[in-house]
Design a protein around this motif. Structure first.
Motif, PDB file in Angstrom:
ATOM      1  N   SER A   1      -4.537   2.517   2.813  1.00 27.52           N
ATOM      2  CA  SER A   1      -4.355   2.318   4.300  1.00 27.52           C
ATOM      3  C   SER A   1      -3.023   2.098   4.584  1.00 27.52           C
ATOM      4  O   SER A   1      -2.491   1.018   3.955  1.00 27.52           O
ATOM      5  CB  SER A   1      -5.291   1.637   5.039  1.00 27.52           C
ATOM      6  OG  SER A   1      -4.838   1.615   6.293  1.00 27.52           O
ATOM      7  N   GLU A   2      -2.091   2.714   5.250  1.00 28.50           N
ATOM      8  CA  GLU A   2      -0.714   2.643   5.506  1.00 28.50           C
ATOM      9  C   GLU A   2      -0.653   2.142   7.171  1.00 28.50           C
ATOM     10  O   GLU A   2      -0.119   3.151   7.768  1.00 28.50           O
ATOM     11  CB  GLU A   2       0.277   3.627   4.930  1.00 28.50           C
ATOM     12  CG  GLU A   2       0.130   3.729   3.514  1.00 28.50           C
ATOM     13  CD  GLU A   2       1.037   5.144   3.148  1.00 28.50           C
ATOM     14  OE1 GLU A   2       2.001   5.418   3.944  1.00 28.50           O
ATOM     15  OE2 GLU A   2       1.120   5.609   2.053  1.00 28.50           O
ATOM     16  N   LYS A   3      -0.918   1.084   7.299  1.00 32.79           N
ATOM     17  CA  LYS A   3      -0.925   0.705   8.884  1.00 32.79           C
ATOM     18  C   LYS A   3       0.594   0.467   9.273  1.00 32.79           C
ATOM     19  O   LYS A   3       1.281  -0.458   8.470  1.00 32.79           O
ATOM     20  CB  LYS A   3      -1.707  -0.361   9.134  1.00 32.79           C
ATOM     21  CG  LYS A   3      -3.260  -0.127   8.974  1.00 32.79           C
ATOM     22  CD  LYS A   3      -4.122  -1.315   9.452  1.00 32.79           C
ATOM     23  CE  LYS A   3      -5.600  -0.736   9.209  1.00 32.79           C
ATOM     24  NZ  LYS A   3      -6.424  -1.898   9.576  1.00 32.79           N
ATOM     25  N   SER A   4       1.233   0.997  10.338  1.00 29.40           N
ATOM     26  CA  SER A   4       2.326   0.593  10.569  1.00 29.40           C
ATOM     27  C   SER A   4       2.315  -0.706  11.614  1.00 29.40           C
ATOM     28  O   SER A   4       1.405  -1.036  11.982  1.00 29.40           O
ATOM     29  CB  SER A   4       2.962   2.051  11.566  1.00 29.40           C
ATOM     30  OG  SER A   4       2.279   1.946  12.676  1.00 29.40           O
TER      31      SER A   4
ATOM     32  N   ASN B   1       0.867  -1.190  -0.019  1.00 29.39           N
ATOM     33  CA  ASN B   1      -0.045   0.135  -0.205  1.00 29.39           C
ATOM     34  C   ASN B   1       0.971   1.207   0.120  1.00 29.39           C
ATOM     35  O   ASN B   1       0.603   2.287  -0.684  1.00 29.39           O
ATOM     36  CB  ASN B   1      -1.069  -0.012   1.359  1.00 29.39           C
ATOM     37  CG  ASN B   1      -2.169  -0.978   1.139  1.00 29.39           C
ATOM     38  OD1 ASN B   1      -2.124  -1.804   0.170  1.00 29.39           O
ATOM     39  ND2 ASN B   1      -2.781  -1.014   1.998  1.00 29.39           N
ATOM     40  N   TYR B   2       1.840   1.010   0.689  1.00 32.22           N
ATOM     41  CA  TYR B   2       2.898   2.436   0.872  1.00 32.22           C
ATOM     42  C   TYR B   2       3.252   2.590  -0.561  1.00 32.22           C
ATOM     43  O   TYR B   2       3.295   3.673  -0.844  1.00 32.22           O
ATOM     44  CB  TYR B   2       4.052   1.898   1.666  1.00 32.22           C
ATOM     45  CG  TYR B   2       5.079   3.052   1.863  1.00 32.22           C
ATOM     46  CD1 TYR B   2       4.669   4.290   2.902  1.00 32.22           C
ATOM     47  CD2 TYR B   2       6.223   3.029   1.352  1.00 32.22           C
ATOM     48  CE1 TYR B   2       5.400   5.276   2.999  1.00 32.22           C
ATOM     49  CE2 TYR B   2       7.205   4.148   1.520  1.00 32.22           C
ATOM     50  CZ  TYR B   2       6.865   5.200   2.363  1.00 32.22           C
ATOM     51  OH  TYR B   2       7.758   6.171   2.471  1.00 32.22           O
ATOM     52  N   THR B   3       3.953   1.505  -1.375  1.00 26.38           N
ATOM     53  CA  THR B   3       4.431   1.736  -2.811  1.00 26.38           C
ATOM     54  C   THR B   3       3.176   2.227  -3.651  1.00 26.38           C
ATOM     55  O   THR B   3       3.659   3.307  -4.384  1.00 26.38           O
ATOM     56  CB  THR B   3       5.107   0.486  -3.199  1.00 26.38           C
ATOM     57  OG1 THR B   3       6.064  -0.003  -2.318  1.00 26.38           O
ATOM     58  CG2 THR B   3       5.634   0.506  -4.699  1.00 26.38           C
ATOM     59  N   PHE B   4       2.143   1.968  -3.573  1.00 27.98           N
ATOM     60  CA  PHE B   4       1.275   1.943  -4.433  1.00 27.98           C
ATOM     61  C   PHE B   4       0.653   3.815  -4.119  1.00 27.98           C
ATOM     62  O   PHE B   4       0.671   4.441  -5.123  1.00 27.98           O
ATOM     63  CB  PHE B   4      -0.432   1.426  -3.942  1.00 27.98           C
ATOM     64  CG  PHE B   4      -1.455   1.877  -4.845  1.00 27.98           C
ATOM     65  CD1 PHE B   4      -1.840   1.611  -5.798  1.00 27.98           C
ATOM     66  CD2 PHE B   4      -2.289   2.694  -4.443  1.00 27.98           C
ATOM     67  CE1 PHE B   4      -2.841   1.924  -6.427  1.00 27.98           C
ATOM     68  CE2 PHE B   4      -3.442   3.277  -4.679  1.00 27.98           C
ATOM     69  CZ  PHE B   4      -4.047   2.577  -5.987  1.00 27.98           C
ATOM     70  N   ASN B   5       0.700   4.094  -2.804  1.00 28.89           N
ATOM     71  CA  ASN B   5       0.422   5.401  -2.665  1.00 28.89           C
ATOM     72  C   ASN B   5       1.473   6.538  -3.218  1.00 28.89           C
ATOM     73  O   ASN B   5       1.361   7.500  -3.558  1.00 28.89           O
ATOM     74  CB  ASN B   5       0.338   5.573  -1.191  1.00 28.89           C
ATOM     75  CG  ASN B   5      -1.104   5.217  -0.501  1.00 28.89           C
ATOM     76  OD1 ASN B   5      -1.983   4.761  -1.254  1.00 28.89           O
ATOM     77  ND2 ASN B   5      -0.938   4.873   0.735  1.00 28.89           N
TER      78      ASN B   5
END
Length: 93
Positions: free
Chosen positions: A78-81, A42-46
């Motif tokens: 969503s970027e949940k840590s 998700n982080y990379t997508f964002n």
């Protein structure tokens, strides 16, 4: 931006003659689906979507392009840590 270029070229378009005005909601949706099929985080997508937003904002605000920033409409994931730490051994090996 390189990922978007790959998407355009793989779709059969000539990147050197591709018009920014042709990037519409349909193209953005196809690019989003393309990214989702790459099995990235998700982080990379964002990050890819944010890069396109920033690029379009630059063109609009600094270069005076009269285009709509269609990337603003894309919902970020969503970027949940996580609380997972990487050990020094895993990091350096």
């Amino acid at each position: 931006l390189k990922e978007f270029k790959s998407f355009i070229v793989n779709g059969g378009a000539d990147f050197h003659t591709y018009k920014l005005s042709s990037i519409n909601d349909y193209v953005v949706g196809k690019y989003s689906a393309y990214l989702e099929n790459k099995d990235i985080s998700n982080y990379t997508f964002n990050g890819h979507i944010k890069a396109m937003r920033i690029f379009f904002n630059y063109l609009i605000k600094k270069k005076g392009y009269k285009i709509k920033n269609v990337w603003k409409e894309v919902k970020l994931k969503s970027e949940k840590s996580t609380n997972v730490s990487i050990s020094p051994k895993d990091f350096y090996d």
